[in-house]
Design a protein around this motif. Structure first.
Motif, PDB file in Angstrom:
ATOM      1  N   LYS A 164       0.827  -1.203   0.000  1.00 19.63           N
ATOM      2  CA  LYS A 164       0.000   0.000   0.000  1.00 19.63           C
ATOM      3  C   LYS A 164       0.867   1.262   0.000  1.00 19.63           C
ATOM      4  O   LYS A 164       1.725   1.423   0.867  1.00 19.63           O
ATOM      5  N   ILE A 165       0.618   2.156  -0.939  1.00 18.97           N
ATOM      6  CA  ILE A 165       1.368   3.408  -0.972  1.00 18.97           C
ATOM      7  C   ILE A 165       1.039   4.267   0.241  1.00 18.97           C
ATOM      8  O   ILE A 165       1.888   5.013   0.744  1.00 18.97           O
ATOM      9  N   THR A 166      -0.192   4.136   0.753  1.00 19.16           N
ATOM     10  CA  THR A 166      -0.563   4.886   1.960  1.00 19.16           C
ATOM     11  C   THR A 166       0.280   4.446   3.155  1.00 19.16           C
ATOM     12  O   THR A 166       0.669   5.275   3.984  1.00 19.16           O
ATOM     13  N   GLN A 167       0.579   3.155   3.238  1.00 21.48           N
ATOM     14  CA  GLN A 167       1.407   2.652   4.332  1.00 21.48           C
ATOM     15  C   GLN A 167       2.835   3.165   4.216  1.00 21.48           C
ATOM     16  O   GLN A 167       3.474   3.490   5.226  1.00 21.48           O
ATOM     17  N   ILE A 168       3.326   3.266   2.980  1.00 24.83           N
ATOM     18  CA  ILE A 168       4.674   3.805   2.756  1.00 24.83           C
ATOM     19  C   ILE A 168       4.756   5.233   3.264  1.00 24.83           C
ATOM     20  O   ILE A 168       5.707   5.620   3.953  1.00 24.83           O
ATOM     21  N   PHE A 169       3.743   6.036   2.954  1.00 20.86           N
ATOM     22  CA  PHE A 169       3.728   7.427   3.402  1.00 20.86           C
ATOM     23  C   PHE A 169       3.585   7.522   4.920  1.00 20.86           C
ATOM     24  O   PHE A 169       4.206   8.384   5.555  1.00 20.86           O
ATOM     25  N   GLU A 170       2.781   6.659   5.508  1.00 17.98           N
ATOM     26  CA  GLU A 170       2.625   6.677   6.965  1.00 17.98           C
ATOM     27  C   GLU A 170       3.927   6.317   7.665  1.00 17.98           C
ATOM     28  O   GLU A 170       4.306   6.953   8.664  1.00 17.98           O
ATOM     29  N   ASP A 171       4.607   5.306   7.157  1.00 20.81           N
ATOM     30  CA  ASP A 171       5.900   4.913   7.736  1.00 20.81           C
ATOM     31  C   ASP A 171       6.923   6.043   7.602  1.00 20.81           C
ATOM     32  O   ASP A 171       7.695   6.317   8.532  1.00 20.81           O
ATOM     33  N   TYR A 172       6.927   6.674   6.441  1.00 26.29           N
ATOM     34  CA  TYR A 172       7.829   7.792   6.173  1.00 26.29           C
ATOM     35  C   TYR A 172       7.533   8.952   7.119  1.00 26.29           C
ATOM     36  O   TYR A 172       8.450   9.544   7.705  1.00 26.29           O
ATOM     37  N   ALA A 173       6.248   9.264   7.286  1.00 20.79           N
ATOM     38  CA  ALA A 173       5.843  10.365   8.175  1.00 20.79           C
ATOM     39  C   ALA A 173       6.263  10.089   9.609  1.00 20.79           C
ATOM     40  O   ALA A 173       6.755  10.989  10.309  1.00 20.79           O
ATOM     41  N   ASN A 174       6.073   8.869  10.054  1.00 18.34           N
ATOM     42  CA  ASN A 174       6.479   8.501  11.414  1.00 18.34           C
ATOM     43  C   ASN A 174       7.986   8.618  11.591  1.00 18.34           C
ATOM     44  O   ASN A 174       8.473   9.041  12.650  1.00 18.34           O
ATOM     45  N   PHE A 175       8.720   8.253  10.543  1.00 20.60           N
ATOM     46  CA  PHE A 175      10.186   8.279  10.631  1.00 20.60           C
ATOM     47  C   PHE A 175      10.730   9.706  10.727  1.00 20.60           C
ATOM     48  O   PHE A 175      11.634   9.975  11.522  1.00 20.60           O
ATOM     49  N   ILE A 176      10.175  10.621   9.925  1.00 19.72           N
ATOM     50  CA  ILE A 176      10.723  11.985   9.910  1.00 19.72           C
ATOM     51  C   ILE A 176      10.019  12.911  10.895  1.00 19.72           C
ATOM     52  O   ILE A 176      10.468  14.047  11.101  1.00 19.72           O
ATOM     53  N   GLY A 177       8.904  12.452  11.484  1.00 16.79           N
ATOM     54  CA  GLY A 177       8.255  13.250  12.520  1.00 16.79           C
ATOM     55  C   GLY A 177       7.109  14.128  12.060  1.00 16.79           C
ATOM     56  O   GLY A 177       6.824  15.157  12.699  1.00 16.79           O
ATOM     57  N   LEU A 178       6.426  13.762  10.991  1.00 18.89           N
ATOM     58  CA  LEU A 178       5.265  14.530  10.528  1.00 18.89           C
ATOM     59  C   LEU A 178       4.049  14.233  11.401  1.00 18.89           C
ATOM     60  O   LEU A 178       3.832  13.091  11.794  1.00 18.89           O
ATOM     61  N   ASN A 179       3.252  15.261  11.656  1.00 16.94           N
ATOM     62  CA  ASN A 179       1.983  15.012  12.331  1.00 16.94           C
ATOM     63  C   ASN A 179       0.906  14.694  11.289  1.00 16.94           C
ATOM     64  O   ASN A 179       1.179  14.687  10.078  1.00 16.94           O
ATOM     65  N   GLN A 180      -0.320  14.444  11.726  1.00 19.45           N
ATOM     66  CA  GLN A 180      -1.383  14.004  10.820  1.00 19.45           C
ATOM     67  C   GLN A 180      -1.753  15.062   9.788  1.00 19.45           C
ATOM     68  O   GLN A 180      -2.052  14.743   8.635  1.00 19.45           O
ATOM     69  N   LYS A 181      -1.757  16.327  10.179  1.00 20.83           N
ATOM     70  CA  LYS A 181      -2.092  17.396   9.229  1.00 20.83           C
ATOM     71  C   LYS A 181      -1.053  17.483   8.113  1.00 20.83           C
ATOM     72  O   LYS A 181      -1.391  17.655   6.933  1.00 20.83           O
ATOM     73  N   ALA A 182       0.206  17.362   8.480  1.00 24.21           N
ATOM     74  CA  ALA A 182       1.280  17.426   7.481  1.00 24.21           C
ATOM     75  C   ALA A 182       1.243  16.193   6.582  1.00 24.21           C
ATOM     76  O   ALA A 182       1.462  16.284   5.368  1.00 24.21           O
ATOM     77  N   LEU A 183       0.942  15.034   7.178  1.00 20.61           N
ATOM     78  CA  LEU A 183       0.827  13.800   6.391  1.00 20.61           C
ATOM     79  C   LEU A 183      -0.311  13.913   5.384  1.00 20.61           C
ATOM     80  O   LEU A 183      -0.191  13.483   4.234  1.00 20.61           O
ATOM     81  N   LYS A 184      -1.419  14.506   5.804  1.00 14.99           N
ATOM     82  CA  LYS A 184      -2.560  14.686   4.905  1.00 14.99           C
ATOM     83  C   LYS A 184      -2.171  15.545   3.713  1.00 14.99           C
ATOM     84  O   LYS A 184      -2.557  15.268   2.567  1.00 14.99           O
ATOM     85  N   GLN A 185      -1.381  16.580   3.948  1.00  9.52           N
ATOM     86  CA  GLN A 185      -0.925  17.442   2.855  1.00  9.52           C
ATOM     87  C   GLN A 185       0.020  16.683   1.925  1.00  9.52           C
ATOM     88  O   GLN A 185      -0.062  16.808   0.691  1.00  9.52           O
ATOM     89  N   LEU A 186       0.910  15.893   2.493  1.00 13.44           N
ATOM     90  CA  LEU A 186       1.817  15.068   1.685  1.00 13.44           C
ATOM     91  C   LEU A 186       1.013  14.151   0.762  1.00 13.44           C
ATOM     92  O   LEU A 186       1.305  14.054  -0.437  1.00 13.44           O
ATOM     93  N   CYS A 187       0.017  13.479   1.311  1.00 16.84           N
ATOM     94  CA  CYS A 187      -0.813  12.561   0.518  1.00 16.84           C
ATOM     95  C   CYS A 187      -1.600  13.310  -0.551  1.00 16.84           C
ATOM     96  O   CYS A 187      -1.789  12.804  -1.666  1.00 16.84           O
ATOM     97  N   GLN A 188      -2.037  14.526  -0.225  1.00 16.33           N
ATOM     98  CA  GLN A 188      -2.767  15.333  -1.201  1.00 16.33           C
ATOM     99  C   GLN A 188      -1.879  15.695  -2.380  1.00 16.33           C
ATOM    100  O   GLN A 188      -2.310  15.665  -3.540  1.00 16.33           O
ATOM    101  N   ARG A 189      -0.623  16.035  -2.095  1.00 16.00           N
ATOM    102  CA  ARG A 189       0.334  16.341  -3.170  1.00 16.00           C
ATOM    103  C   ARG A 189       0.518  15.143  -4.090  1.00 16.00           C
ATOM    104  O   ARG A 189       0.562  15.271  -5.319  1.00 16.00           O
TER     105      ARG A 189
END
Length: 290
Positions: free
Chosen positions: A171-196
């Motif tokens: 799942k590409i969503t799981q890749i982004f979630e793992d990446y966000a957790n690793f670099i320290g993104l919160n949920q709002k920032a992760l949502k923007q990343l996924c939107q991009r």
């Protein structure tokens, strides 16, 4: 360096989540290690180089084996290059196959600085369309290259014979979630990343799941090979894909590693066995027909 990046994104996520998500997406697209390993260099001396025109840049392709043999494409992974697949490629060439390898955008000798699954999908499809195969062909892919392969094939009607995924994310969503957790993104920032990402792909990320893409792919067989202790992509990804894809097999191996598996004799033997068993089946069907 990693701690500085994590500190930056933790603070940026809290203060300006949209900006943090945008910066994280840009960083995500940049391969940080493009170094070609010493043992890979000899490949470029023996393979025949040809280039395919593409709007991003010329695609560097490498040919091995008999041009009249059955076509096999090799698709490398993230922060790698065509030569990473050369041990498998040379074995397939020795067996009489027509083997094509190529560098994904921003990898190998590419001058591009960033890549994403959309760009890589387009390049793989450009290679296939350039070769214009009249018969079913096969693909052996590694890691991120397996996700690219599945995504690209879901966008075409070409008939594929053998698919061999040497590990695969799901799942590409799981890749982004793992990446966000690793670099320290919160949920709002992760949502923007996924939107991009969705803005680039023009489709929901939830639909880009390797385990479900089989519904859009014309293929005969899939073999998944995964190290049980893979620390880069957990085996659960391949298990999920295996459980959903008809006509699939899963080999869980030990001590092959993630990148090192591409040079592992047991892995190479499994790849060659898959092709030889397919050829045996074809001969049997031919004998029955006549």
């Amino acid at each position: 360096m990693i701690k500085l990046i994590q500190t930056y994104f933790k603070i940026a996520s809290a203060v300006a989540p949209t900006l943090a998500g945008n910066h994280a997406f840009e960083l995500f697209q940049r391969p940080l290690n493009k170094k070609i390993r010493k043992k890979e260099m000899s490949f470029f001396k023996v393979a025949k180089l040809f280039k395919i025109k593409h709007y991003l840049e010329d695609i560097h392709c490498y040919e091995l084996g008999n041009p009249a043999g059955k076509l096999v494409l090799l698709v490398h992974g993230w922060e790698s290059n065509a030569a990473s697949m050369s041990a498998i490629g040379l074995k397939l060439a020795e067996a009489g196959h027509h083997v094509i390898l190529f560098n994904l955008p921003a990898h190998g000798f590419s001058k591009l600085k960033k890549a994403n699954i959309k760009m890589c999908k387009e390049v793989l499809l450009e290679v296939i369309n350039h070769l214009n195969p009249k018969q079913p062909f096969s693909i052996v892919s590694h890691s991120f290259g397996s996700a690219v392969t599945a995504y690209a094939l879901s966008k075409t009607t070409h008939q594929v014979d053998q698919l061999i995924f040497l590990t695969s994310p799901n799942k590409i969503t799981q890749i982004f979630e793992d990446y966000a957790n690793f670099i320290g993104l919160n949920q709002k920032a992760l949502k923007q990343l996924c939107q991009r990402a969705e803005n680039i792909l023009h489709e929901p990320l939830e639909g880009i799941r390797t385990d479900l893409l089989h519904k859009k792919i014309r293929y005969n067989r899939l073999l998944l090979i995964h190290d049980s202790q893979d620390k880069v992509i957990p085996k659960a990804n391949s298990i999920s894909i295996y459980n959903q894809w008809p006509n699939s097999e899963l080999e869980l191996l030990e001590n092959t590693g993630h990148y090192k598996m591409l040079w592992n004799e047991e892995v190479i033997e499994s790849v060659m066995k898959q092709f030889s068993s397919s050829e045996t089946e074809e001969k049997s069907l031919y004998a029955v027909a006549f």
